[in-house]
Design a protein around this motif. Structure first.
Motif, PDB file in Angstrom:
ATOM      1  N   SER A 177      72.738  52.970  -9.304  1.00 18.07           N
ATOM      2  CA  SER A 177      71.855  51.852  -9.577  1.00 18.07           C
ATOM      3  C   SER A 177      70.558  51.542  -8.698  1.00 18.07           C
ATOM      4  O   SER A 177      69.516  51.559  -9.487  1.00 18.07           O
ATOM      5  CB  SER A 177      72.754  50.231  -9.398  1.00 18.07           C
ATOM      6  N   ALA A 178      70.485  51.885  -7.718  1.00 18.57           N
ATOM      7  CA  ALA A 178      69.268  52.225  -6.952  1.00 18.57           C
ATOM      8  C   ALA A 178      68.421  53.137  -7.426  1.00 18.57           C
ATOM      9  O   ALA A 178      67.161  53.047  -7.566  1.00 18.57           O
ATOM     10  CB  ALA A 178      69.623  52.159  -5.512  1.00 18.57           C
ATOM     11  N   LEU A 179      69.105  54.278  -7.646  1.00 19.18           N
ATOM     12  CA  LEU A 179      68.166  55.298  -8.141  1.00 19.18           C
ATOM     13  C   LEU A 179      67.555  54.975  -9.572  1.00 19.18           C
ATOM     14  O   LEU A 179      66.320  55.460  -9.988  1.00 19.18           O
ATOM     15  CB  LEU A 179      69.061  56.669  -8.374  1.00 19.18           C
ATOM     16  N   GLY A 180      68.366  54.297 -10.435  1.00 14.74           N
ATOM     17  CA  GLY A 180      67.818  53.909 -11.663  1.00 14.74           C
ATOM     18  C   GLY A 180      66.820  52.987 -11.395  1.00 14.74           C
ATOM     19  O   GLY A 180      65.570  53.008 -12.137  1.00 14.74           O
ATOM     20  N   HIS A 181      66.715  51.914 -10.414  1.00 15.01           N
ATOM     21  CA  HIS A 181      65.847  50.983 -10.415  1.00 15.01           C
ATOM     22  C   HIS A 181      64.581  51.214  -9.812  1.00 15.01           C
ATOM     23  O   HIS A 181      63.468  50.797 -10.032  1.00 15.01           O
ATOM     24  CB  HIS A 181      66.518  49.766  -9.723  1.00 15.01           C
ATOM     25  N   ASN A 182      64.567  52.302  -8.681  1.00 15.19           N
ATOM     26  CA  ASN A 182      63.464  52.671  -8.280  1.00 15.19           C
ATOM     27  C   ASN A 182      62.937  54.099  -8.625  1.00 15.19           C
ATOM     28  O   ASN A 182      61.734  54.878  -8.279  1.00 15.19           O
ATOM     29  CB  ASN A 182      63.780  52.942  -6.534  1.00 15.19           C
ATOM     30  N   GLY A 183      63.347  54.454  -9.786  1.00 16.18           N
ATOM     31  CA  GLY A 183      62.991  55.631 -10.615  1.00 16.18           C
ATOM     32  C   GLY A 183      63.168  56.882  -9.979  1.00 16.18           C
ATOM     33  O   GLY A 183      62.604  57.945 -10.661  1.00 16.18           O
ATOM     34  N   GLY A 184      64.320  57.021  -9.115  1.00 19.05           N
ATOM     35  CA  GLY A 184      64.809  58.339  -8.450  1.00 19.05           C
ATOM     36  C   GLY A 184      65.284  59.207  -9.472  1.00 19.05           C
ATOM     37  O   GLY A 184      64.923  60.285  -9.228  1.00 19.05           O
ATOM     38  N   ALA A 227      72.174  58.278   1.170  1.00 24.87           N
ATOM     39  CA  ALA A 227      71.826  56.954   1.399  1.00 24.87           C
ATOM     40  C   ALA A 227      70.638  56.864   1.879  1.00 24.87           C
ATOM     41  O   ALA A 227      69.567  55.832   1.545  1.00 24.87           O
ATOM     42  CB  ALA A 227      72.629  56.189   2.454  1.00 24.87           C
ATOM     43  N   LYS A 228      70.037  57.753   2.939  1.00 21.68           N
ATOM     44  CA  LYS A 228      68.800  57.788   3.399  1.00 21.68           C
ATOM     45  C   LYS A 228      67.536  58.181   2.438  1.00 21.68           C
ATOM     46  O   LYS A 228      66.431  57.448   2.316  1.00 21.68           O
ATOM     47  CB  LYS A 228      68.834  58.869   4.667  1.00 21.68           C
ATOM     48  N   THR A 229      68.214  58.888   1.436  1.00 19.75           N
ATOM     49  CA  THR A 229      66.980  59.300   0.293  1.00 19.75           C
ATOM     50  C   THR A 229      66.798  58.116  -0.416  1.00 19.75           C
ATOM     51  O   THR A 229      65.544  57.919  -0.800  1.00 19.75           O
ATOM     52  CB  THR A 229      67.528  60.428  -0.410  1.00 19.75           C
ATOM     53  N   VAL A 230      67.668  57.161  -0.876  1.00 15.35           N
ATOM     54  CA  VAL A 230      67.374  56.052  -1.875  1.00 15.35           C
ATOM     55  C   VAL A 230      67.328  54.386  -0.973  1.00 15.35           C
ATOM     56  O   VAL A 230      67.378  53.831  -1.788  1.00 15.35           O
ATOM     57  CB  VAL A 230      68.496  56.015  -2.852  1.00 15.35           C
ATOM     58  N   GLU A 231      67.739  54.364   0.256  1.00 21.94           N
ATOM     59  CA  GLU A 231      67.748  53.200   0.871  1.00 21.94           C
ATOM     60  C   GLU A 231      66.627  52.460   0.698  1.00 21.94           C
ATOM     61  O   GLU A 231      65.454  52.703   0.446  1.00 21.94           O
ATOM     62  CB  GLU A 231      68.076  53.450   2.444  1.00 21.94           C
ATOM     63  N   PRO A 232      66.620  50.960   0.484  1.00 21.22           N
ATOM     64  CA  PRO A 232      67.783  50.451   0.674  1.00 21.22           C
ATOM     65  C   PRO A 232      68.836  50.303  -0.455  1.00 21.22           C
ATOM     66  O   PRO A 232      68.401  50.507  -1.607  1.00 21.22           O
ATOM     67  CB  PRO A 232      67.303  48.730   0.846  1.00 21.22           C
ATOM     68  N   ILE A 233      70.055  50.123  -0.328  1.00 23.35           N
ATOM     69  CA  ILE A 233      71.015  49.960  -1.230  1.00 23.35           C
ATOM     70  C   ILE A 233      71.597  48.651  -1.347  1.00 23.35           C
ATOM     71  O   ILE A 233      72.120  48.206  -0.412  1.00 23.35           O
ATOM     72  CB  ILE A 233      72.239  50.981  -1.045  1.00 23.35           C
ATOM     73  N   THR A 239      88.608  52.903  -0.673  1.00 22.89           N
ATOM     74  CA  THR A 239      88.187  53.585  -1.805  1.00 22.89           C
ATOM     75  C   THR A 239      87.568  52.902  -2.806  1.00 22.89           C
ATOM     76  O   THR A 239      86.402  53.282  -3.155  1.00 22.89           O
ATOM     77  CB  THR A 239      89.789  54.010  -2.434  1.00 22.89           C
ATOM     78  N   ARG A 240      87.834  51.677  -3.048  1.00 18.32           N
ATOM     79  CA  ARG A 240      86.899  50.740  -3.889  1.00 18.32           C
ATOM     80  C   ARG A 240      85.442  50.584  -3.165  1.00 18.32           C
ATOM     81  O   ARG A 240      84.560  50.611  -3.948  1.00 18.32           O
ATOM     82  CB  ARG A 240      87.647  49.403  -3.859  1.00 18.32           C
ATOM     83  N   ARG A 241      85.432  50.467  -2.010  1.00 19.54           N
ATOM     84  CA  ARG A 241      84.101  50.428  -1.244  1.00 19.54           C
ATOM     85  C   ARG A 241      83.374  51.708  -1.646  1.00 19.54           C
ATOM     86  O   ARG A 241      82.189  51.752  -1.786  1.00 19.54           O
ATOM     87  CB  ARG A 241      83.970  50.215   0.255  1.00 19.54           C
ATOM     88  N   GLN A 242      84.057  52.826  -1.456  1.00 22.37           N
ATOM     89  CA  GLN A 242      83.251  54.013  -1.812  1.00 22.37           C
ATOM     90  C   GLN A 242      82.684  54.176  -3.248  1.00 22.37           C
ATOM     91  O   GLN A 242      81.826  54.653  -3.629  1.00 22.37           O
ATOM     92  CB  GLN A 242      84.220  55.310  -1.473  1.00 22.37           C
ATOM     93  N   GLN A 243      83.768  53.632  -4.163  1.00 25.20           N
ATOM     94  CA  GLN A 243      83.223  53.688  -5.421  1.00 25.20           C
ATOM     95  C   GLN A 243      82.226  52.635  -5.839  1.00 25.20           C
ATOM     96  O   GLN A 243      81.353  52.837  -6.432  1.00 25.20           O
ATOM     97  CB  GLN A 243      84.531  53.170  -6.251  1.00 25.20           C
ATOM     98  N   ALA A 244      82.064  51.393  -5.093  1.00 22.00           N
ATOM     99  CA  ALA A 244      81.220  50.474  -5.286  1.00 22.00           C
ATOM    100  C   ALA A 244      79.799  51.191  -4.751  1.00 22.00           C
ATOM    101  O   ALA A 244      78.794  50.930  -5.367  1.00 22.00           O
ATOM    102  CB  ALA A 244      81.429  49.342  -4.513  1.00 22.00           C
ATOM    103  N   PHE A 245      79.888  51.743  -3.462  1.00 18.36           N
ATOM    104  CA  PHE A 245      78.678  52.432  -3.040  1.00 18.36           C
ATOM    105  C   PHE A 245      78.120  53.419  -3.979  1.00 18.36           C
ATOM    106  O   PHE A 245      76.904  53.540  -4.109  1.00 18.36           O
ATOM    107  CB  PHE A 245      78.925  53.270  -1.630  1.00 18.36           C
ATOM    108  N   ILE A 246      78.887  54.327  -4.590  1.00 17.12           N
ATOM    109  CA  ILE A 246      78.144  55.359  -5.605  1.00 17.12           C
ATOM    110  C   ILE A 246      77.800  54.296  -6.741  1.00 17.12           C
ATOM    111  O   ILE A 246      76.743  54.800  -7.261  1.00 17.12           O
ATOM    112  CB  ILE A 246      79.526  56.251  -6.102  1.00 17.12           C
ATOM    113  N   ALA A 247      78.256  53.484  -7.320  1.00 18.22           N
ATOM    114  CA  ALA A 247      77.732  52.745  -8.239  1.00 18.22           C
ATOM    115  C   ALA A 247      76.445  52.012  -7.930  1.00 18.22           C
ATOM    116  O   ALA A 247      75.632  51.978  -8.609  1.00 18.22           O
ATOM    117  CB  ALA A 247      78.609  51.523  -8.752  1.00 18.22           C
ATOM    118  N   ALA A 248      76.357  51.527  -6.649  1.00 14.83           N
ATOM    119  CA  ALA A 248      75.098  51.036  -6.318  1.00 14.83           C
ATOM    120  C   ALA A 248      74.155  51.826  -5.944  1.00 14.83           C
ATOM    121  O   ALA A 248      72.846  51.683  -6.310  1.00 14.83           O
ATOM    122  CB  ALA A 248      75.476  50.184  -4.700  1.00 14.83           C
TER     123      ALA A 248
END
Length: 177
Positions: free
Chosen positions: A131-138, A63-69, A119-128
């Motif tokens: 998504s953040a990696l895709g949007h910021n070019g990571g 999360a630190k690598t890609v924040e904000p999420i 568990t759903r929160r953890q899955q939502a976090f992974i999806a987010a």
């Protein structure tokens, strides 16, 4: 629960053997993993080919690598134990808030909040996160991918049949093009 019980049973049985705490810890974790896999296999009636165990430290470092999420919640939520305190709707969270987000087990606003919600929160976090990696070019940035793979190597346990080195080579090959 299967993991925790098997882990503790193994630790208790190893206490009298020797003073090597690191070896005991590893053996207890292996016992816990085997019990967890067997429980899921028996519950679902399906084979489990591989497992991946991610530490909460890995969640934080990633999360630190890609924040904000960006996350979206259907309702306000609060848990004094995890530190979760989020409002309804779309919001950007930092790494510390991400830890609270994935650790939340209770909600003072919802007495029906369970570990399934966690568990759903953890899955939502992974999806987010993806998504953040895709949007910021990571996902197209070799340095970011290298950093994420280093976090994974340090904080992720894989079964013996899962070849992280091969995964790393394939990911590197994708970023070289």
């Amino acid at each position: 629960q299967a993991y925790g019980l098997a882990y503790q049973h193994e630790m208790d049985s190893l206490e009298s053997e020797s003073d090597n705490a690191a070896v005991h810890e590893q053996q207890a974790r292996e016992a816990g993993r085997k019990a967890e896999i067997a429980t899921v296999r028996n519950l679902l009636g399906i084979p489990i080919d591989h497992f991946v165990e991610v530490t909460l430290g890995a969640f934080f470092q990633i999360a630190k690598t890609v924040e904000p999420i960006t996350v979206c919640l259907n309702a306000d939520t609060s848990d004094p134990y995890s530190g979760a305190n989020f409002r309804k709707g779309v919001q950007e969270i930092d790494a510390a808030q991400a830890m609270a987000f994935v650790r939340q087990r209770r909600d003072v606003n919802d007495e029906n909040f369970t570990d399934l919600d966690r568990t759903r929160r953890q899955q939502a976090f992974i999806a987010a996160l993806v998504s953040a990696l895709g949007h910021n070019g990571g996902l197209n940035n070799a340095s970011t991918l290298h950093n994420l793979l280093n976090v994974a190597k340090q904080n992720v346990a894989l079964d013996s049949g899962f070849d992280l080195a091969e995964f790393t080579r394939r990911a590197s090959a994708l970023t070289d093009h």
